[in-house]
Design an enzyme around this catalytic site. Structure first.
Site, PDB file in Angstrom:
ATOM      1  N   LYS A  96      37.198  40.334  33.183  1.00  0.00           N
ATOM      2  CA  LYS A  96      37.205  41.679  33.787  1.00  0.00           C
ATOM      3  C   LYS A  96      38.225  42.598  33.131  1.00  0.00           C
ATOM      4  O   LYS A  96      39.038  43.244  33.812  1.00  0.00           O
ATOM      5  CB  LYS A  96      37.474  41.587  35.293  1.00  0.00           C
TER       6      LYS A  96
HETATM    7  O1  LIG Z   1      32.413  39.289  37.542  1.00  0.00           O
HETATM    8  C1  LIG Z   1      32.258  38.377  38.358  1.00  0.00           C
HETATM    9  O2  LIG Z   1      31.791  37.309  38.026  1.00  0.00           O
HETATM   10  C2  LIG Z   1      32.504  38.662  39.780  1.00  0.00           C
HETATM   11  C3  LIG Z   1      32.192  39.941  40.209  1.00  0.00           C
HETATM   12  C4  LIG Z   1      32.112  40.212  41.579  1.00  0.00           C
HETATM   13  O3  LIG Z   1      31.724  41.291  42.000  1.00  0.00           O
HETATM   14  N1  LIG Z   1      32.418  39.210  42.452  1.00  0.00           N
HETATM   15  C5  LIG Z   1      32.797  37.956  42.037  1.00  0.00           C
HETATM   16  O4  LIG Z   1      33.010  37.085  42.897  1.00  0.00           O
HETATM   17  N2  LIG Z   1      32.919  37.696  40.698  1.00  0.00           N
HETATM   18  C6  LIG Z   1      33.439  36.401  40.213  1.00  0.00           C
HETATM   19  O5  LIG Z   1      32.473  35.393  40.514  1.00  0.00           O
HETATM   20  C7  LIG Z   1      33.105  34.192  40.976  1.00  0.00           C
HETATM   21  C8  LIG Z   1      32.649  33.930  42.394  1.00  0.00           C
HETATM   22  O6  LIG Z   1      33.017  32.651  42.788  1.00  0.00           O
HETATM   23  P1  LIG Z   1      32.392  31.948  44.093  1.00  0.00           P
HETATM   24  O7  LIG Z   1      32.619  32.881  45.225  1.00  0.00           O
HETATM   25  O8  LIG Z   1      33.156  30.674  44.189  1.00  0.00           O
HETATM   26  O9  LIG Z   1      30.925  31.730  43.797  1.00  0.00           O
HETATM   27  C9  LIG Z   1      34.602  34.420  40.847  1.00  0.00           C
HETATM   28  O10 LIG Z   1      35.022  33.925  39.591  1.00  0.00           O
HETATM   29  C10 LIG Z   1      34.739  35.927  40.883  1.00  0.00           C
HETATM   30  O11 LIG Z   1      35.856  36.368  40.131  1.00  0.00           O
END
Ligand SMILES: O=C(O)c1cc(=O)[nH]c(=O)n1[C@@H]1O[C@H](COP(=O)(O)O)[C@@H](O)[C@H]1O
Length: 279
Positions: A96
């Site tokens: 990011k």
């Molecule tokens: O860019 C991302 O992947 C991201 C964007 C977003 O809007 N929300 C989000 O949760 N993420 C990333 O996606 C992953 C979500 O993880 P879980 O919630 O464990 O599935 C994390 O690494 C967050 O940093």
């Protein structure tokens, strides 16, 4: 040179529309019986690669969990990226990044220049210093067949206040991001190399994704409460471009390799049913 858009299209056709994150939270390391140290990190990442590297289209290491351990953690990120590449999955590094253009150029060379130790297929980027400030990333990605996923409507509840604020012309800030990325992808076949991040948790927001012509990364599934069936509400007619992304929901099944694979297979089956309009 094959573009990232084409490589992603091929990977999804061969392996199915699924991205799995490598997010070694301290709680997950403990759950897997690993210490919260560099050795634990190495075992965790290595296990995910072994279980999923040869079957999932895209793997998304979350840089923060590697940076937590300093230079030795970043060295493990480097070797994880190499191992993933050898297994044939595309690597989307979740960093990011976003900054003034001249600094973005340095981030671009860190991740999108093939001679860099941290070279990956694609990165996540934040457009909130202005989409134009990310131009050096777009240029280097295009030059080397890489991709950039730009945050549009994030999965966290705090995002809406900024992203859904109205710009002077009445569009939301997120819609201006969506429209600028759509322009970069115009005419690309079979799909553009510049993606957007749109959380699976946001519900129906009325944003127009119809002209994006690029991949739509959908995090927020599983641990954050989003489900495969929510994708239909969030994405509507843009569902075919969606790349669902799971981290904890799949990682919770480890460290057993068979259980990790079964969790990824389940996630893929749930999403496939929705993306194919069967659910
Ligand atoms: O860019 C991302 O992947 C991201 C964007 C977003 O809007 N929300 C989000 O949760 N993420 C990333 O996606 C992953 C979500 O993880 P879980 O919630 O464990 O599935 C994390 O690494 C967050 O940093």
């Amino acid at each position: 040179m094959e573009t990232f858009g084409a490589r992603l299209h091929r990977a999804v056709t061969e392996r199915g529309p699924l991205c799995v994150g490598i997010d070694p939270h301290p709680g997950l390391l403990a759950r897997w019986g690993l210490d919260d140290d560099v050795r634990g990190l190495e075992r965790f990442a290595g296990t995910v690669v072994e279980a999923l590297g040869d079957r999932v289209a895209v793997v998304k290491p979350q840089s923060a969990f590697f940076e937590r351990f300093g230079a030795r953690g970043v060295a493990i990120l480097e070797s994880t990226i190499r191992q993933l590449r050898n297994c044939g999955s595309l690597v989307l590094l979740d960093v990011k990044r976003g900054d003034i253009g001249s600094t973005v150029a340095a981030y671009a060379s860190a991740y999108l220049d093939p001679s860099s130790p941290l070279y990956v297929d694609a990165v996540t980027a934040s457009p909130y210093l202005g989409v134009g400030s990310l131009a050096p990333m777009f240029e280097l990605a295009a030059a080397h067949g890489g991709g950039v996923f730009v945050l549009a409507l994030t999965s966290n509840p705090e995002g809406a206040a900024v992203q859904r604020a109205r710009a002077a012309d009445g569009r939301t800030v997120a819609q201006t991001v969506i429209d600028e990325i759509s322009q970069l992808n115009a005419g690309a076949q079979p799909s553009g190399s510049f993606g957007l991040v749109v959380g699976a948790t946001i519900g129906e927001t009325g944003h127009d994704l119809s002209a994006v012509n690029g991949p739509l990364l959908a995090p927020g599934l599983g641990a954050q409460g989003g489900s495969a069936s929510d994708l239909r509400v969030v994405f509507g007619s843009s569902l075919p471009a969606v790349l669902p992304s799971y981290s904890r929901e799949v990682l919770n099944a480890g460290p057993d390799l068979t259980a990790l694979r079964a969790a990824a297979d389940r996630a893929l089956a749930d999403c496939r049913a929705v993306l194919a309009g069967r659910d």
